[in-house]
Design a protein around this motif. Sequence first.
Motif, PDB file in Angstrom:
ATOM      1  N   ALA A 314      48.624 -35.219  14.884  1.00 59.26           N
ATOM      2  CA  ALA A 314      49.871 -34.669  15.330  1.00 59.26           C
ATOM      3  C   ALA A 314      49.455 -33.176  16.160  1.00 59.26           C
ATOM      4  CB  ALA A 314      51.000 -34.316  14.329  1.00 59.26           C
ATOM      5  N   CYS A 315      48.598 -32.521  15.560  1.00 56.32           N
ATOM      6  CA  CYS A 315      47.957 -31.374  16.079  1.00 56.32           C
ATOM      7  C   CYS A 315      47.525 -31.755  17.554  1.00 56.32           C
ATOM      8  CB  CYS A 315      47.021 -30.445  15.357  1.00 56.32           C
ATOM      9  SG  CYS A 315      47.916 -29.809  13.997  1.00 56.32           S
ATOM     10  N   ALA A 316      46.685 -32.875  17.599  1.00 56.69           N
ATOM     11  CA  ALA A 316      46.152 -33.157  18.694  1.00 56.69           C
ATOM     12  C   ALA A 316      47.221 -33.617  19.836  1.00 56.69           C
ATOM     13  CB  ALA A 316      45.180 -34.356  18.330  1.00 56.69           C
ATOM     14  N   ALA A 317      48.189 -34.439  19.326  1.00 58.12           N
ATOM     15  CA  ALA A 317      49.147 -34.779  20.304  1.00 58.12           C
ATOM     16  C   ALA A 317      49.819 -33.537  20.991  1.00 58.12           C
ATOM     17  CB  ALA A 317      50.223 -35.466  19.438  1.00 58.12           C
ATOM     18  N   ALA A 318      50.040 -32.541  20.048  1.00 54.75           N
ATOM     19  CA  ALA A 318      50.886 -31.210  20.380  1.00 54.75           C
ATOM     20  C   ALA A 318      49.915 -30.613  21.428  1.00 54.75           C
ATOM     21  CB  ALA A 318      51.053 -30.321  19.126  1.00 54.75           C
ATOM     22  N   LEU A 319      48.622 -30.398  21.035  1.00 54.75           N
ATOM     23  CA  LEU A 319      47.550 -29.677  22.028  1.00 54.75           C
ATOM     24  C   LEU A 319      47.930 -30.336  23.597  1.00 54.75           C
ATOM     25  CD1 LEU A 319      44.688 -28.767  19.622  1.00 54.75           C
ATOM     26  CD2 LEU A 319      45.995 -27.287  21.333  1.00 54.75           C
TER      27      LEU A 319
END
Length: 430
Positions: A314-319
């Motif tokens: 999810a962090c990768a998607a947000a970045l």
Amino acid sequence: MQTDSGKSLSARDKEVIWHPLTQHQTAGPALAIVRAEKEFIYDEAGNRYIDGIASWYTAVYGHSHPYIIDAVKRQMDHMDHVVFTGFTHPPAIQLAERLLQLLPQNQAKVFFNDNGSTAIEAAIKMAIQFFYNRAEKRQTLIAFEEGFHGDTFGAMSASGLSVYNGPFEDYFIKVERIPVPNQENFAQVKAQLLDVLKKGESFAFLFEPLVQGAAGMKMHWAEHLDALIQICKKHKVLTIADEVMTGLGKTETLFASEQLDHYPDMICLSKALTAGTMPMSVTTCSQEIFDAFLSKENAKGFFHAHTYSATPWACAAALAGLDLLTSPEMEANRKRINTQHLAFIEKMKNHPALINLRCNGVILAMELNVPMERYGELRDKLFAHFMQQGVCLRPLGNTIYVLPPYVTSDASLAKIYAAIESSLLLFGRG
Ligand SMILES: *Cc1c(COP(=O)(O)O)cnc(C)c1O
């Protein structure tokens, strides 16, 4: 287990699934969506719809954006879950750094949660404990009438849209409600807020800044909200901006709170944060709040966690989402949509069937000039009409609103506006 029975997906769904916000005795079958790309969603029969609400305000860069999907795939290839107590990982650190660069400058720390409601829960609990840690017991939350903050207990208590909360009201946390300010009631709202603050029992003021989503995209002035925040700050009551809907480019600024002179102490983000891919949220706060939890005593820390806090995918998607959000291309898209919305308002502003046409950033809303039948027949007929036109809009009562993905083409926007215009012939008065 029966897997493929030759029945439609909608029929199989009906046998096994309990849907949210649904009265299953009267609701029709759920429409099965099998593909989503750019501003389009496709149902199992192959029909294409323009997603005029960016899938509950999440897929703002368009569905299944290759840049987001690639970033998630790369993260998937080398690390899945990391326990977020005592451990950390690069995507979470990078995301917190990036968010703090973009958010109002008083935000200093990022706390991760897994959905919009839990971002609000964390903010409410932080505010309560902020005072508890100083040996002050404060039990009242201040919130706007008609606000919506989620469906968990604290968030539900804070939500003023209580039509569906009847069974739970006796279990709510204590909330004092003030009206949303406008030109007519502003002095009275300020006086009401002061009355509440004078009791000395309030720990925080929670609000959706500038646009109240679930209330039907109701808009208020930054100047008015700013004055209320200033009053809270004078009385040392914390302020919490619920930007779960407004955050990440929906309004004229990246965050609605940027349009204020007095920044809120805490900001909650979710929905568009992961661009429609995975559930995640953050509660950010000022240094002062973080510092109030520092102590030699363990119990003064914030003992609240979700298993999927800051989950790496999810962090990768947000970045990747933040890369897109701040790209010149997406900025131009947001301006383009705002210009088109304003032109539509200009064209329709004197139409007798429409009232209260309004716009902030990519959010356009208006009311059909008919007696209010919230979620009644009118709403369902409007919805069916839009879907027949190949446009997915979900009216709230007599409110029609549009919040399209930023990549929505001019042709698709024209189709959305045309669907609204044709609905006036069917349902509008005059
Ligand atoms: C959707 C929403 C929430 C709740 O988020 P969930 O992820 O659905 O729990 C809270 N506040 C606002 C303003 C929202 O629009």
